[in-house]
Design a protein around this motif. Structure first.
Motif, PDB file in Angstrom:
ATOM      1  N   ASP A 201       1.205  -0.496  -9.124  1.00  0.00           N
ATOM      2  CA  ASP A 201       1.278  -0.067  -7.717  1.00  0.00           C
ATOM      3  C   ASP A 201       2.704  -0.040  -7.179  1.00  0.00           C
ATOM      4  OD1 ASP A 201      -1.458   0.221  -7.627  1.00  0.00           O
ATOM      5  OD2 ASP A 201      -1.801  -1.787  -6.805  1.00  0.00           O
ATOM      6  N   ARG A 202       3.616  -0.762  -7.802  1.00  0.00           N
ATOM      7  CA  ARG A 202       4.999  -0.807  -7.310  1.00  0.00           C
ATOM      8  C   ARG A 202       5.825   0.396  -7.750  1.00  0.00           C
ATOM      9  NH1 ARG A 202       7.306  -6.027  -9.616  1.00  0.00           N
ATOM     10  NH2 ARG A 202       6.232  -5.141 -11.403  1.00  0.00           N
ATOM     11  N   TYR A 203       5.327   1.129  -8.740  1.00  0.00           N
ATOM     12  CA  TYR A 203       6.084   2.253  -9.291  1.00  0.00           C
ATOM     13  C   TYR A 203       5.584   3.569  -8.699  1.00  0.00           C
ATOM     14  CZ  TYR A 203       7.973   5.597 -12.643  1.00  0.00           C
ATOM     15  OH  TYR A 203       8.617   6.659 -13.216  1.00  0.00           O
ATOM     16  N   ASP A 204       6.483   4.328  -8.090  1.00  0.00           N
ATOM     17  CA  ASP A 204       6.128   5.610  -7.477  1.00  0.00           C
ATOM     18  C   ASP A 204       6.612   6.748  -8.380  1.00  0.00           C
ATOM     19  OD1 ASP A 204       5.659   7.814  -5.901  1.00  0.00           O
ATOM     20  OD2 ASP A 204       6.634   7.010  -4.113  1.00  0.00           O
TER      21      ASP A 204
ATOM     22  N   ALA B 127       2.057   4.805 -14.637  1.00  0.00           N
ATOM     23  CA  ALA B 127       2.082   4.770 -13.173  1.00  0.00           C
ATOM     24  C   ALA B 127       0.741   4.373 -12.573  1.00  0.00           C
ATOM     25  CB  ALA B 127       2.516   6.134 -12.625  1.00  0.00           C
ATOM     26  N   GLU B 128      -0.351   4.729 -13.255  1.00  0.00           N
ATOM     27  CA  GLU B 128      -1.677   4.429 -12.697  1.00  0.00           C
ATOM     28  C   GLU B 128      -1.982   2.943 -12.698  1.00  0.00           C
ATOM     29  OE1 GLU B 128      -2.289   4.729 -17.059  1.00  0.00           O
ATOM     30  OE2 GLU B 128      -1.206   5.966 -15.620  1.00  0.00           O
TER      31      GLU B 128
ATOM     32  N   ARG C 294       5.649   9.809  -8.543  1.00  0.00           N
ATOM     33  CA  ARG C 294       5.838  11.086  -7.855  1.00  0.00           C
ATOM     34  C   ARG C 294       7.230  11.169  -7.229  1.00  0.00           C
ATOM     35  NH1 ARG C 294       0.706   9.372  -7.418  1.00  0.00           N
ATOM     36  NH2 ARG C 294      -0.937  10.815  -7.986  1.00  0.00           N
ATOM     37  N   ARG C 295       7.702  10.058  -6.678  1.00  0.00           N
ATOM     38  CA  ARG C 295       9.055  10.047  -6.104  1.00  0.00           C
ATOM     39  C   ARG C 295      10.103  10.270  -7.188  1.00  0.00           C
ATOM     40  NH1 ARG C 295      13.215   6.277  -4.711  1.00  0.00           N
ATOM     41  NH2 ARG C 295      14.334   7.045  -2.890  1.00  0.00           N
TER      42      ARG C 295
ATOM     43  N   THR D  52      -3.025  10.695 -12.455  1.00  0.00           N
ATOM     44  CA  THR D  52      -4.381  10.334 -12.046  1.00  0.00           C
ATOM     45  C   THR D  52      -5.403  10.368 -13.163  1.00  0.00           C
ATOM     46  OG1 THR D  52      -4.772  12.609 -11.346  1.00  0.00           O
ATOM     47  CG2 THR D  52      -4.026  11.077  -9.661  1.00  0.00           C
TER      48      THR D  52
ATOM     49  N   CYS E 182       5.842   9.539 -15.662  1.00  0.00           N
ATOM     50  CA  CYS E 182       4.490   9.211 -15.189  1.00  0.00           C
ATOM     51  C   CYS E 182       3.791   8.145 -16.030  1.00  0.00           C
ATOM     52  CB  CYS E 182       3.635  10.474 -15.166  1.00  0.00           C
ATOM     53  SG  CYS E 182       4.159  11.678 -13.925  1.00  0.00           S
TER      54      CYS E 182
ATOM     55  N   ASP F 166       4.906  18.832  -8.855  1.00  0.00           N
ATOM     56  CA  ASP F 166       4.121  17.816  -8.141  1.00  0.00           C
ATOM     57  C   ASP F 166       2.667  17.817  -8.625  1.00  0.00           C
ATOM     58  OD1 ASP F 166       6.111  16.729  -6.556  1.00  0.00           O
ATOM     59  OD2 ASP F 166       5.588  17.889  -4.765  1.00  0.00           O
TER      60      ASP F 166
ATOM     61  N   ASP G 185       0.726  14.856 -10.573  1.00  0.00           N
ATOM     62  CA  ASP G 185      -0.550  14.315 -10.099  1.00  0.00           C
ATOM     63  C   ASP G 185      -1.592  14.353 -11.218  1.00  0.00           C
ATOM     64  OD1 ASP G 185       0.449  13.811  -7.595  1.00  0.00           O
ATOM     65  OD2 ASP G 185      -0.449  15.567  -6.656  1.00  0.00           O
TER      66      ASP G 185
END
Length: 196
Positions: free
Chosen positions: A177-180, A173-174, A182-183, A110, A170, A102, A106
């Motif tokens: 907004d529709r793509y998670d 992803a930044e 982390r999930r 990020t 990842c 995780d 992140d």
């Protein structure tokens, strides 16, 4: 001060510790600003986040490249230090692995603009990818080995493979907004678990 100069050493050490603390504060502030605004964020925003003047930022990091490289290395080190700490504090190696992945995700998600930085021709940037793998792959490998030894995951997964998989999940992803991411990463880690 004593004749052997020990008093001078005692006086100098706190300044070095303060300088290291100040630099960590600047790196944490820059990382936070980069997360919000990307690596092209104004230096004045970083200075404001750290509670210092812009001159202080430039004194520590004369160029933006110096600052970006330092932030990246600082974040790598934080992720590397988290691995052993999680193995000590989590109830199981699998949980430690999941929490570390995780953190790793992140870190990847990020870091706005770092993909472009890593493709730069600047020699300082070129060394980042090698540093990243050299520092984090052994940490990931240790977590995988502990979870495998505990019978929580199957054998044979290499750290590089897992890290590459997380990195691929990842990508971009930044900016979506529709793509998670982390999930998706959590689903990947859940798939590693051996059935009981």
């Amino acid at each position: 001060m004593t004749a052997d100069g020990q008093g001078a050493e005692r006086t100098a050490r706190p300044r070095r510790a303060d300088a290291r603390r100040n630099q960590r504060t600047l790196l944490d502030a820059a990382a936070a600003v980069f997360v919000r605004s990307g690596v092209d964020a104004p230096v004045r925003d970083i200075a404001a986040e750290a509670g210092v003047g812009t001159g202080t930022v430039y004194r520590h990091f004369p160029t933006r490249a110096d600052l970006v490289v330092a932030v990246y290395r600082h974040q790598i080190e934080a992720c590397a230090e988290a691995g052993p700490a999680l193995l000590e504090s989590c109830p199981t190696p699998y949980e430690a692995l999941g929490r570390w992945v995780d953190l790793f995700a992140d870190f990847l998600v990020t870091k706005h603009g770092l993909a472009a930085v890593l493709n730069s021709d600047d020699p300082g940037f070129q060394a980042l990818h090698a540093s990243f793998l050299d520092r984090l792959a052994p940490v990931c490998g240790r977590l995988l080995a502990a979870a495998e030894e505990a019978g929580e995951i199957g054998p044979g997964l290499e750290a590089y493979t897992l890290m590459r998989g997380v990195g691929n999940l990842c990508v971009g992803a930044e900016s979506d907004d529709r793509y998670d991411a982390r999930r998706m990463v959590r689903l990947l880690v859940a798939g590693l678990r051996q059935p009981r």
